[in-house]
Design a protein around this motif. Structure first.
Motif, mmCIF file in Angstrom:
data_model
loop_
_atom_site.group_PDB
_atom_site.id
_atom_site.type_symbol
_atom_site.label_atom_id
_atom_site.label_comp_id
_atom_site.label_asym_id
_atom_site.label_seq_id
_atom_site.Cartn_x
_atom_site.Cartn_y
_atom_site.Cartn_z
ATOM 1 N N VAL A 20 0.839 -1.206 0.000
ATOM 2 C CA VAL A 20 0.000 0.000 0.000
ATOM 3 C C VAL A 20 0.870 1.250 0.000
ATOM 4 C CG1 VAL A 20 -1.630 1.335 1.389
ATOM 5 C CG2 VAL A 20 -1.991 -1.116 1.065
ATOM 6 N N ALA A 21 1.918 1.242 0.830
ATOM 7 C CA ALA A 21 2.820 2.398 0.888
ATOM 8 C C ALA A 21 3.692 2.484 -0.354
ATOM 9 C CB ALA A 21 3.695 2.314 2.142
ATOM 10 N N VAL A 22 4.113 1.321 -0.870
ATOM 11 C CA VAL A 22 4.991 1.283 -2.042
ATOM 12 C C VAL A 22 4.308 1.893 -3.266
ATOM 13 C CG1 VAL A 22 6.112 -0.289 -3.681
ATOM 14 C CG2 VAL A 22 6.357 -0.664 -1.222
ATOM 15 N N MET A 23 2.973 1.806 -3.343
ATOM 16 C CA MET A 23 2.245 2.391 -4.472
ATOM 17 C C MET A 23 2.576 3.873 -4.658
ATOM 18 S SD MET A 23 0.473 -0.002 -5.899
ATOM 19 C CE MET A 23 1.549 -1.332 -5.398
ATOM 20 N N PHE A 24 2.797 4.569 -3.535
ATOM 21 C CA PHE A 24 3.055 6.004 -3.609
ATOM 22 C C PHE A 24 4.510 6.319 -3.958
ATOM 23 C CE2 PHE A 24 -0.795 5.599 -1.203
ATOM 24 C CZ PHE A 24 -1.559 6.688 -1.594
ATOM 25 N N LEU A 25 5.355 5.274 -3.967
ATOM 26 C CA LEU A 25 6.749 5.462 -4.359
ATOM 27 C C LEU A 25 6.951 5.289 -5.858
ATOM 28 C CD1 LEU A 25 8.590 3.495 -1.506
ATOM 29 C CD2 LEU A 25 8.218 5.961 -1.672
ATOM 30 N N ARG A 29 0.284 10.251 -8.396
ATOM 31 C CA ARG A 29 -1.093 10.414 -7.965
ATOM 32 C C ARG A 29 -1.910 10.993 -9.120
ATOM 33 N NH1 ARG A 29 -1.732 13.383 -2.482
ATOM 34 N NH2 ARG A 29 -3.669 12.189 -2.528
ATOM 35 N N PRO A 30 -3.197 10.639 -9.273
ATOM 36 C CA PRO A 30 -4.003 9.852 -8.339
ATOM 37 C C PRO A 30 -3.927 8.340 -8.544
ATOM 38 C CG PRO A 30 -5.381 10.610 -10.122
ATOM 39 C CD PRO A 30 -4.007 11.166 -10.391
ATOM 40 N N TRP A 31 -3.091 7.880 -9.531
ATOM 41 C CA TRP A 31 -3.014 6.446 -9.763
ATOM 42 C C TRP A 31 -2.557 5.709 -8.501
ATOM 43 C CZ3 TRP A 31 -5.615 4.662 -13.582
ATOM 44 C CH2 TRP A 31 -5.783 5.422 -14.738
ATOM 45 N N ALA A 32 -1.628 6.303 -7.775
ATOM 46 C CA ALA A 32 -1.151 5.667 -6.544
ATOM 47 C C ALA A 32 -2.293 5.468 -5.550
ATOM 48 C CB ALA A 32 -0.045 6.512 -5.911
ATOM 49 N N ASP A 33 -3.180 6.482 -5.461
ATOM 50 C CA ASP A 33 -4.333 6.378 -4.554
ATOM 51 C C ASP A 33 -5.253 5.233 -4.969
ATOM 52 O OD1 ASP A 33 -4.307 9.148 -2.864
ATOM 53 O OD2 ASP A 33 -3.624 9.494 -4.904
ATOM 54 N N TRP A 34 -5.530 5.141 -6.271
ATOM 55 C CA TRP A 34 -6.458 4.100 -6.741
ATOM 56 C C TRP A 34 -5.843 2.712 -6.606
ATOM 57 C CZ3 TRP A 34 -9.616 7.343 -5.839
ATOM 58 C CH2 TRP A 34 -9.838 8.522 -6.530
ATOM 59 N N PHE A 35 -4.544 2.600 -6.905
ATOM 60 C CA PHE A 35 -3.882 1.301 -6.768
ATOM 61 C C PHE A 35 -3.830 0.886 -5.295
ATOM 62 C CE2 PHE A 35 -1.331 2.129 -10.886
ATOM 63 C CZ PHE A 35 -2.389 1.640 -11.637
ATOM 64 N N ALA A 36 -3.520 1.838 -4.416
ATOM 65 C CA ALA A 36 -3.466 1.541 -2.981
ATOM 66 C C ALA A 36 -4.845 1.130 -2.467
ATOM 67 C CB ALA A 36 -2.948 2.749 -2.206
ATOM 68 N N THR A 38 -7.324 -0.195 -4.247
ATOM 69 C CA THR A 38 -7.648 -1.509 -4.799
ATOM 70 C C THR A 38 -6.908 -2.615 -4.068
ATOM 71 O OG1 THR A 38 -8.008 -0.524 -6.986
ATOM 72 C CG2 THR A 38 -7.659 -2.903 -6.899
ATOM 73 N N LEU A 39 -5.620 -2.396 -3.808
ATOM 74 C CA LEU A 39 -4.821 -3.395 -3.101
ATOM 75 C C LEU A 39 -5.335 -3.597 -1.685
ATOM 76 C CD1 LEU A 39 -2.326 -5.241 -3.173
ATOM 77 C CD2 LEU A 39 -0.955 -3.293 -2.403
ATOM 78 N N PHE A 40 -5.690 -2.499 -1.023
ATOM 79 C CA PHE A 40 -6.180 -2.589 0.349
ATOM 80 C C PHE A 40 -7.511 -3.342 0.407
ATOM 81 C CE2 PHE A 40 -8.433 -1.142 4.107
ATOM 82 C CZ PHE A 40 -7.460 -1.263 5.085
ATOM 83 N N ILE A 41 -8.434 -3.011 -0.494
ATOM 84 C CA ILE A 41 -9.736 -3.685 -0.501
ATOM 85 C C ILE A 41 -9.563 -5.167 -0.817
ATOM 86 C CG2 ILE A 41 -11.940 -3.875 -1.716
ATOM 87 C CD1 ILE A 41 -11.935 -0.848 -2.010
ATOM 88 N N GLY A 42 -8.715 -5.475 -1.801
ATOM 89 C CA GLY A 42 -8.474 -6.874 -2.141
ATOM 90 C C GLY A 42 -7.903 -7.653 -0.968
ATOM 91 N N ALA A 43 -6.952 -7.040 -0.265
ATOM 92 C CA ALA A 43 -6.357 -7.699 0.897
ATOM 93 C C ALA A 43 -7.380 -7.852 2.028
ATOM 94 C CB ALA A 43 -5.151 -6.901 1.384
ATOM 95 N N ALA A 44 -8.230 -6.829 2.209
ATOM 96 C CA ALA A 44 -9.243 -6.903 3.263
ATOM 97 C C ALA A 44 -10.228 -8.038 2.996
ATOM 98 C CB ALA A 44 -9.986 -5.569 3.363
ATOM 99 N N ILE A 45 -10.561 -8.269 1.731
ATOM 100 C CA ILE A 45 -11.482 -9.348 1.381
ATOM 101 C C ILE A 45 -10.880 -10.709 1.742
ATOM 102 C CG2 ILE A 45 -12.578 -10.553 -0.559
ATOM 103 C CD1 ILE A 45 -12.973 -7.797 -1.866
ATOM 104 N N THR A 46 -9.566 -10.854 1.530
ATOM 105 C CA THR A 46 -8.926 -12.130 1.874
ATOM 106 C C THR A 46 -8.972 -12.393 3.371
ATOM 107 O OG1 THR A 46 -6.668 -11.252 2.176
ATOM 108 C CG2 THR A 46 -7.337 -11.841 -0.062
ATOM 109 N N ASP A 47 -9.103 -11.326 4.170
ATOM 110 C CA ASP A 47 -9.174 -11.499 5.624
ATOM 111 C C ASP A 47 -10.388 -12.335 6.011
ATOM 112 O OD1 ASP A 47 -8.546 -11.138 8.335
ATOM 113 O OD2 ASP A 47 -9.890 -9.417 8.468
ATOM 114 N N TRP A 48 -11.459 -12.201 5.252
ATOM 115 C CA TRP A 48 -12.653 -13.013 5.520
ATOM 116 C C TRP A 48 -12.512 -14.399 4.910
ATOM 117 C CZ3 TRP A 48 -16.474 -15.412 2.573
ATOM 118 C CH2 TRP A 48 -17.586 -15.863 3.305
ATOM 119 N N PHE A 49 -11.981 -14.464 3.695
ATOM 120 C CA PHE A 49 -11.930 -15.738 2.974
ATOM 121 C C PHE A 49 -10.962 -16.740 3.590
ATOM 122 C CE2 PHE A 49 -14.151 -13.748 -0.636
ATOM 123 C CZ PHE A 49 -14.996 -14.784 -0.963
#
Length: 221
Positions: A20-25, A29-36, A38-49
């Protein structure tokens, strides 16, 4: 450790946390925001699965039990660090973020001190709700941060008042609105409400763990 699907999802979520932090490196922006986001939401979904699949397929393991809360904490703490950095030192965000950071460090310290007795501090249902609230709040704040950046680009250095007048004069396009608010402030407002709610749950669960650990913190007479 067996590379089961649940364990693999947990490891991927752990790797996504610094991602998530590496996206901004590596992205503008704003691509870094959208990629971060997307990555965060995808990772959060795996927390349930990962937990659901481990129970469904009877693939629960000590590795998964250890790494799952670590991955959750890494995701939340790194994302909060990034968001506070790009949103400035506003107290409405810094205060709940401080509560969340303090609680996670405090409970981790309790578990380390208790050692073999750390099983007393098993993850409760309220703690799981707390983690979900944190992740939803962070996703909303990432969305608001990205939209806020786009608003700044659209205004070309003008103040909000100057930009509003430029829109009236037909010299600029109006910023995308969500009801009476622009979408950035709407997302940020929802994110702030949710992060305060998450901070409240975080404090309550931290207090619960402390009360459970208290008998084992007293000196023997």
């Amino acid at each position: 450790m067996k590379w089961t699907i649940p364990n693999t999802l947990t490891v991927l979520r752990l790797l996504a946390a610094p991602g998530v932090a590496v996206m901004f490196l590596y992205f503008q922006r704003p691509w870094a925001d959208w990629f971060a986001l997307t990555l965060f939401i995808g990772a959060a979904i795996t927390d349930w699965f990962d937990g659901y699949l481990a129970r469904l397929w009877k693939q629960e393991s000590k590795f998964g039990a250890m790494m799952d809360p670590i991955a959750d904490k890494a995701m939340v703490l790194i994302a909060i660090m990034v968001i506070t950095g790009y949103n400035g030192m506003t107290p409405w965000l810094i205060l709940p973020a401080t509560v969340i950071l303090f609680r996670e460090v405090f409970v981790s310290g309790l578990r380390e001190f208790l050692g073999a007795k750390a099983g007393l501090l098993k993850v409760t249902r309220l703690a799981k709700i707390k983690t979900t609230a944190q992740m939803v709040a962070i996703a909303a704040l990432f969305l608001g941060t990205g939209l806020e950046y786009l608003n700044g680009v659209a205004m070309h250095g003008m103040t909000p008042e100057q930009y509003a007048q430029a829109v009236v004069d037909g010299a600029a396009e109006p910023i995308l609105g969500c009801g009476r608010r622009d979408c950035a402030s709407f997302a940020n407002l929802i994110g702030l409400w949710l992060i305060w709610f998450a901070a409240l749950l975080t404090a309550i669960t931290g207090l619960e763990y402390f009360i459970k650990a208290l008998p084992h913190l007293r000196d023997e007479k």
